[in-house]
Write a protein that holds these residues in place. Structure first.
Motif, PDB file in Angstrom:
ATOM      1  N   ILE A  88      66.390 -48.022 121.497  1.00  0.00           N
ATOM      2  CA  ILE A  88      67.492 -48.854 121.004  1.00  0.00           C
ATOM      3  C   ILE A  88      68.808 -48.401 121.623  1.00  0.00           C
ATOM      4  N   HIS A  89      69.018 -47.087 121.685  1.00  0.00           N
ATOM      5  CA  HIS A  89      70.251 -46.540 122.269  1.00  0.00           C
ATOM      6  C   HIS A  89      70.378 -46.950 123.738  1.00  0.00           C
ATOM      7  N   PHE A  90      69.296 -46.809 124.485  1.00  0.00           N
ATOM      8  CA  PHE A  90      69.305 -47.158 125.909  1.00  0.00           C
ATOM      9  C   PHE A  90      69.594 -48.647 126.103  1.00  0.00           C
ATOM     10  N   LEU A  99      71.148 -50.726 124.084  1.00  0.00           N
ATOM     11  CA  LEU A  99      72.532 -51.047 123.723  1.00  0.00           C
ATOM     12  C   LEU A  99      73.502 -50.624 124.825  1.00  0.00           C
ATOM     13  N   GLU A 100      73.279 -49.463 125.454  1.00  0.00           N
ATOM     14  CA  GLU A 100      74.145 -49.022 126.544  1.00  0.00           C
ATOM     15  C   GLU A 100      74.029 -49.958 127.746  1.00  0.00           C
ATOM     16  N   GLN A 120      75.933 -53.079 126.845  1.00  0.00           N
ATOM     17  CA  GLN A 120      77.362 -52.823 126.925  1.00  0.00           C
ATOM     18  C   GLN A 120      77.839 -52.807 128.381  1.00  0.00           C
ATOM     19  N   HIS A 152      64.399 -44.712 118.455  1.00  0.00           N
ATOM     20  CA  HIS A 152      65.852 -44.855 118.494  1.00  0.00           C
ATOM     21  C   HIS A 152      66.405 -44.632 119.897  1.00  0.00           C
ATOM     22  N   ASP A 153      65.653 -43.868 120.749  1.00  0.00           N
ATOM     23  CA  ASP A 153      66.087 -43.700 122.136  1.00  0.00           C
ATOM     24  C   ASP A 153      66.060 -45.031 122.878  1.00  0.00           C
TER      25      ASP A 153
END
Length: 748
Positions: A709-711, A713-714, A717, A706-707
């Motif tokens: 995926i989070h990275f 997505l940021e 963005q 999930h890290d």
């Protein structure tokens, strides 16, 4: 099954709440209990009545009738596999036309009108016998008149179960199940005690039926007493014995009427109920007939013809006080079970006349639902009035009622068998269930089993016609009267008939809000949208996937308001619930009946389709919205518009699953609101590969999937927020074009 017309979301000017005759689906245990209250109750009198007519060979005839009843039951299961509302009237009409259907249902009504009184009177006889014994025990100088007291008790029981059926079948089926619990305790005790008695004293089976062992009573032969046929042809004697034992086979038609109420899986549960009924009736009804003849001495057995199981208790081995206690227990149980058979007769009669009324034979006025309970109270009133009249007319004479009874039950069975046989050739399609013993010669199917059942039933009808004078005269008279009434009311109904006549009837009243409380549903329900009677395939799909014990299904139909500037045109009562809604609701109820699952129907006024749907889902606290594919917009466009409408919902916005079905069964699923994405196996493999590569690069720091995926997505963005936005969008479009051909169509 509840159906309501409830409030429109946002801006509705008119709201109606509707209810119809409610279906609360019941288990196969309850269905079997309802039928057994009729069929099992015959154990309290059928063997004694048969012995009165044909002597000690009667138990063998009762046993044969029990076996025949199982064969007849398979015939009923086949008809139910073709028609959910598949009683005698519907099946005979489909096979041989309306005229014979009216004759069949007229004969059947004679059966039902007599089943209640004969069971009620028999219950009264058991209870009166017990009371008289208590009066003698306590040295009272008077006794109760058996027949009149029994008739009075039958009247009270009939009125009681009339009120229970007015309240609905869940009430009456619960009573039937409780009665069967108590009866089963009595049956187990009786079998064990009778078995012990035979083991101690020795056992001798009743004589097998043959010309030398069948002993006819004076009133057993009817018009055949003027011939030598019963004494010279063994087959004639066998048929006469069977004809006087058909009392033990009541209740079959009630199974077809109750089928509409059986829960999912419908046909499998009917088969289970049928087998349970067979086993119970063989053990109880046939067992009692044998025990009575084998244990009660010949010299006194006639004294117990109105109370055979009570007499059996008094001649069991054991202390007198135990036999007396068991005798009292039998009287109480017999009273309960026979009273339950009164309920079964009312349930069956109600179902039969509902089918007749739906077809326009009786005015649809009869099916108008009760304002409070939603039941067809006018039909129930008619049935009970006829039953009360029969009780008064018979003056509580069980033998008069028993002899008259045979006409209706046998002719309705015979017509049903003939109709199912005709449909094998008239509608030769695949059946979910078929009566066994089918052979094929070339392209011709030969339904041997069904043919033998029908032939046997017709033969019994003919023998009863000549041997049962009371049954023939009263049955023919009653059938002709009912047939004439049906014919007259059919003509009158057709003259005044409208498109509404054959549709389910609904009560209408003003409503306020579309909430779980107003519709009687639980939060987490499924909201299924419907447009018209031709687009209900999504309802069938939802019902196939939904467990009604865990999740409710709400069917919503929208009536659109007309915008006129800043205001909205208010729909009238008839515009909000018109013929269109009545047809739609009727068809939806039919689908739910076939699936054996409960639905809750609603209609609401609206100005915008998706705003109305999603606000309804929000108000109802639904978790899923299901609808058929739009004829105007592609699926992707529908999902996009739905997503925009979801964004306009007031907080807190619910997380919803949107399911769009095509007639082919293809399903497209979308998620409205924030939700975890559905990752394909390729995407999971890609994520895992990146994790493996980066985990060694960032060591000793810990990193999870999930890290990554989070990275990612940021980073995306940030690229959208700076000057690279156009480049990112173009790359995304190229990616979508590249995967378009391999995207799973059922999931977005």
């Amino acid at each position: 099954m509840n159906s309501r017309v409830a409030a429109a979301p946002a801006g509705a000017q008119r709201v109606l709440i509707a209810s119809t005759a409610m279906l609360a689906f019941i288990s196969f245990w309850r269905a079997a209990a309802i039928v057994l209250n009729d069929m099992g109750s015959s154990a309290f009198y059928a063997g004694a009545i048969a012995e009165h007519f044909v002597g000690k060979t009667a138990p063998w005839f009762i046993l044969a009738i029990m076996v025949l009843s199982y064969a007849v039951r398979s015939m009923y299961i086949e008809s139910c596999s073709m028609f959910v509302r598949g009683g005698v009237y519907r099946v005979v009409k489909e096979a041989m036309g309306t005229t014979l259907a009216k004759f069949s249902v007229s004969a059947l009504m004679f059966d039902y009108i007599l089943t209640g009184p004969i069971s009620g009177v028999s219950a009264g006889l058991y209870l009166t016998g017990l009371l008289n014994e208590l009066l003698v025990y306590f040295h009272f100088s008077f006794v109760l008149p058996m027949n009149y007291t029994a008739a009075f008790f039958a009247i009270l029981v009939t009125i009681y179960f009339w009120w229970e059926n007015i309240k609905g079948i869940p009430e009456s089926s619960e009573k039937a199940l409780r009665i069967m619990y108590v009866t089963t305790v009595m049956v187990v005790l009786m079998i064990a005690w009778a078995g012990y008695t035979l083991w101690v004293r020795g056992a001798h089976l009743p004589p097998l039926p043959r010309l030398s062992t069948i002993v006819y009573a004076d009133d057993a032969l009817g018009w055949l007493k003027f011939t030598s046929l019963p004494y010279t042809f063994g087959l004639i004697g066998i048929l006469i014995g069977l004809g006087h034992s058909v009392l033990a086979m009541s209740g079959e038609e009630t199974m077809a009427q109750v089928y509409r109420e059986i829960e999912h899986p419908k046909l499998k549960n009917l088969e289970k109920a049928g087998f349970l009924i067979f086993v119970y009736s063989i053990i109880f009804t046939a067992g009692v007939a044998f025990f009575v003849v084998m244990i009660i001495p010949d010299a006194v057995r006639k004294d117990f013809f109105d109370n055979p199981i009570g007499g059996l208790a008094m001649y069991l081995a054991g202390p007198l006080y135990l036999r007396l206690a068991f005798r009292a227990f039998i009287a109480v149980v017999g009273t309960l079970m026979l009273a339950g058979a009164v309920n079964t007769a009312i349930v069956g009669s109600n179902g039969v006349l509902n089918r007749v009324s739906e077809d326009g034979i009786l005015p649809h006025w009869f099916r108008h639902p009760h304002r409070r309970f939603g039941t067809s109270h006018r039909i129930l009133n008619l049935v009970v009035i006829l039953q009360l009249f029969t009780i008064i007319l018979s003056r509580g004479d069980i033998f008069v009622l028993g002899e008259a009874y045979a006409f209706g039950v046998m002719w309705s069975f015979a017509m049903k068998g003939l109709a199912v046989l005709v449909l094998r050739f008239k509608q030769p399609g695949v059946r979910e269930f078929r009566v066994p013993l089918n052979f094929k010669i070339g392209k011709v199917d030969l339904p041997i089993g069904l043919g033998l059942i029908t032939l046997t039933l017709v033969a019994l009808c003919l023998i009863n016609l000549f041997t049962k004078q009371v049954a023939t005269l009263s049955g023919v008279s009653f059938t002709l009267i009912f047939f004439a009434i049906f014919s007259i009311t059919e003509r009158a109904s057709k003259k005044t008939a409208t498109e509404h006549a054959e549709l389910d009837q609904f009560n209408l009243e003003a409503g306020e809000n579309l909430t779980p409380e107003t519709l009687g549903v639980r939060p987490g329900n499924v909201l299924a949208m419907v447009r018209n009677t031709n687009t209900l395939y999504n309802l069938g799909a939802v019902l196939d996937r939904t467990d009604p014990h865990k999740q409710d299904v709400v069917l919503l139909h929208l009536r659109f308001l007309q915008n006129t500037g800043a205001s909205e045109y208010e729909l009238t009562h008839d515009q909000l619930f018109s013929l269109e809604e009545q047809k739609l609701f009727t068809r939806a109820l039919e689908i739910a009946e076939k699936k054996g699952k409960t639905i809750h129907l609603a209609v609401a006024a609206a100005t915008d389709k998706w705003d109305a749907i999603l606000r309804a889902a929000q108000s109802l606290k639904s978790t899923a919205v299901v609808l058929g594919a739009s004829p105007n917009n592609p699926v992707i466009e529908e999902a996009r518009i739905a997503g925009l409408a979801w964004e306009r919902l007031p907080e807190p916005r619910p997380l919803l699953t949107l399911q769009i079905y095509f007639p082919s069964g293809q399903e497209h699923v979308f998620y409205l609101g924030p939700h975890a994405p559905h990752l394909t196996p390729n995407e999971v493999d890609l994520l895992h590969g990146i994790w493996l590569e980066l985990s060694s690069e960032v060591a000793p720091d810990e990193i999870h999937h999930h890290d990554i995926i989070h990275f990612a997505l940021e980073e995306l963005q940030q690229e959208l927020d700076d000057s690279r936005r156009k480049e990112v969008v173009n790359r995304l479009k190229e990616h979508l074009q590249g995967i378009k051909s391999r995207r799973a169509p059922a999931l977005r």
